[in-house]
Scaffold this motif. Structure first.
Motif, short mmCIF file in Angstrom:
data_model
loop_
_atom_site.label_atom_id
_atom_site.label_comp_id
_atom_site.label_asym_id
_atom_site.label_seq_id
_atom_site.Cartn_x
_atom_site.Cartn_y
_atom_site.Cartn_z
N GLU A 129 0.82 -1.20 0.00
CA GLU A 129 0.00 0.00 0.00
C GLU A 129 0.86 1.26 0.00
O GLU A 129 0.55 2.24 -0.70
CB GLU A 129 -0.93 0.01 1.22
CG GLU A 129 -1.99 -1.09 1.18
CD GLU A 129 -2.79 -1.15 2.48
OE1 GLU A 129 -2.48 -0.34 3.39
OE2 GLU A 129 -3.70 -1.99 2.58
N VAL A 130 1.95 1.23 0.77
CA VAL A 130 2.84 2.40 0.81
C VAL A 130 3.46 2.64 -0.56
O VAL A 130 3.54 3.79 -1.04
CB VAL A 130 3.94 2.18 1.88
CG1 VAL A 130 4.97 3.31 1.81
CG2 VAL A 130 3.32 2.13 3.27
N ASN A 132 2.27 1.70 -3.54
CA ASN A 132 1.25 2.12 -4.49
C ASN A 132 0.82 3.57 -4.28
O ASN A 132 0.35 4.22 -5.22
CB ASN A 132 0.02 1.21 -4.38
CG ASN A 132 0.32 -0.20 -4.86
OD1 ASN A 132 1.25 -0.42 -5.63
ND2 ASN A 132 -0.48 -1.16 -4.41
N ASP A 133 1.00 4.08 -3.06
CA ASP A 133 0.68 5.48 -2.80
C ASP A 133 1.82 6.41 -3.19
O ASP A 133 1.73 7.63 -2.97
CB ASP A 133 0.36 5.68 -1.31
CG ASP A 133 -0.97 5.06 -0.92
OD1 ASP A 133 -1.79 4.84 -1.83
OD2 ASP A 133 -1.18 4.77 0.28
#
Length: 292
Positions: A129-130, A132-133
């Protein structure tokens, strides 16, 4: 244009001990974009190329295949998606110099690598998630901290090095890519990696070329009798040709055999001619005054 490249491995047959038992099929897919078709997104004007050869041979052929569908002189930007392998990333060098090449690391490989670093899948998903952000550096720092605290698996340092080496290719803005893994599975491995399927190196390369051409809608060159002959049939044909030439009295080159001393100019007899004629003939032949 979107271009994706990746390799897939298939088994070799009859390899000796110590020799590689597999060969890599280098594969590429180029398309103008994706359109929605029902619940799925399909690639438009997709051109494929696959073979087993050196990267220096693969990419010129791949770009030529792309040129059969697209006007390379009008091309402005290429989004090149890879898994980080050197031969894949070097593909951008084979497009015209004025074309802007934007590199992308396939998110499938990034996610799989991060998830492989932890026994706890939740920690891996958090790092995904980190990334992809857009927090590539933050994800690398978190992974390094987990390694220092002993929370990551043994292979995590290798993943960390890969993250930092390809930081400029991760989560880059651009069109949706990430279709090459499915391409390799359904186009090449479904035909070439079924058990107990194994190939010779030339056979694997030829089959990959055939599969990519048919999937792209490009014409397949017709097979000639000589090109499709087995080694046994070639030897038999050569034996028949040699026997036929021998029966005709011809050499292996198809020419009559050389006999005699070659061409000699005709000679006319002057024995019955007058003395003046016989004397003139002797002068012309350089035998005057020799008794002739």
């Amino acid at each position: 244009m979107c271009v994706e490249a990746d390799g897939t491995w298939v088994a070799l047959q009859g390899t000796a001990p110590g020799e590689p038992s597999k060969v890599e099929i280098e594969a590429m897919a180029a398309y103008s974009g994706k359109v929605a078709r029902g619940r799925k997104a399909a690639r438009e004007h997709c051109v494929r190329h696959g073979c087993a050869c050196a990267p220096g041979e693969f990419w010129p052929e791949a770009v030529a295949a792309i040129g059969s569908e697209f006007d390379l002189s009008a091309l402005e930007r290429v989004h090149l998606g890879t898994d980080g392998e050197g031969w894949c990333k070097r593909g951008g060098a084979y497009f015209p110099l004025r074309v802007e090449v934007v590199g992308h690391l396939d998110p499938f490989h990034v996610d799989r690598a991060l998830l492989s670093c932890f026994d706890d899948a939740a920690m891996g998903r958090r790092l995904v998630e980190v990334v992809n952000d857009g927090g590539r550096e933050a994800a690398a720092a978190l992974l390094e901290a987990c390694i220092d605290m002993g929370l990551a698996r043994k292979g995590a340092p290798r993943v960390l090095a890969c993250l930092r080496r390809n930081a400029g290719l991760i989560a880059v803005d651009g069109p949706s890519l990430g279709t090459m893994e499915s391409e390799n599975q359904h186009l090449y491995k479904s035909r070439m990696a079924s058990v107990p399927c194994a190939w010779s190196r030339p056979g694997a390369s030829h089959m990959a070329r055939l599969r990519s051409r048919r999937a792209s809608g490009r014409a397949v060159p017709p097979r000639t009798r000589a090109g499709s002959a087995t080694p046994l049939r070639r030897r038999r044909d050569e034996g028949r040709e040699t026997a036929a030439l021998d029966r005709r009295g011809l050499s292996a080159t198809g020419c009559p055999p050389r006999v005699g001393s070659g061409y000699e100019p005709p000679r006319a007899s002057v024995a019955s001619s007058s003395g003046e004629v016989r004397y003139a003939a002797a002068v012309d032949s350089g035998m005057a005054g020799t008794g002739w």
